[in-house]
Design a protein around this motif. Structure first.
Motif, PDB file in Angstrom:
ATOM      1  N   SER A 167       0.426  -1.196   0.051  1.00 34.65           N
ATOM      2  CA  SER A 167      -0.354   0.371  -0.338  1.00 34.65           C
ATOM      3  C   SER A 167       1.238   1.158   0.008  1.00 34.65           C
ATOM      4  N   ARG A 227       1.637   4.477  -2.231  1.00 35.94           N
ATOM      5  CA  ARG A 227       2.167   5.474  -3.979  1.00 35.94           C
ATOM      6  C   ARG A 227       3.218   5.389  -4.498  1.00 35.94           C
ATOM      7  N   ASN A 279      -0.015  -3.499  -7.079  1.00 36.94           N
ATOM      8  CA  ASN A 279       1.081  -3.277  -5.973  1.00 36.94           C
ATOM      9  C   ASN A 279       1.149  -4.077  -5.375  1.00 36.94           C
TER      10      ASN A 279
END
Length: 125
Positions: free
Chosen positions: A25, A27, A77
């Motif tokens: 998690s 960006r 991700n």
């Protein structure tokens, strides 16, 4: 900052295959090189594999070379570790980690800034 959660570890038999995942998690996942390490009971943390930010360059520890494959999906991700031909000596807690943003790629755990809590892999003979 990057938060990492490993999954996929379990009890398997020698010769089996297993895929570990590491969900990230934050960006900045796609900007970090990533690595897998493992730590067996009573031993130091050992480098397993690493991959650059785009997934074009990989490196492996000698003990897993030819059997394990690291990969990543930046759109999801997620970091992966495909483990084939597992051996009892592969038994350990496996950790994923995010490499520091500056400097050359490293296999030293000291050069990784963020770590997951680990997932247990046990290989029975």
């Amino acid at each position: 900052q990057v938060q990492l959660v490993e999954s996929g570890g379990r009890l398997v038999q020698a010769g089996d295959s297993l895929r570990l995942s590491c969900a990230a998690s934050g960006r900045t996942f796609s900007t970090h090189a990533m690595g897998w390490f493992r730590q067996a009971s009573g031993k130091e943390r050992e480098f397993v594999a690493r991959i650059n930010w785009i997934g074009s360059t990989t490196a492996y520890g000698d003990s897993v070379k030819g059997r394990f494959t690291i990969s990543r999906d930046n759109a999801k991700n997620t970091l992966y570790l495909q483990m084939n031909s597992l051996k009892p000596e592969d038994t350990a807690v496996y950790y994923c980690a995010a490499h520091r943003l500056r400097g050359s790629p490293s296999s030293s755990p000291h050069d990784y800034d963020y770590w997951g809590r680990g997932t247990q892999v046990t290989v029975s003979s």
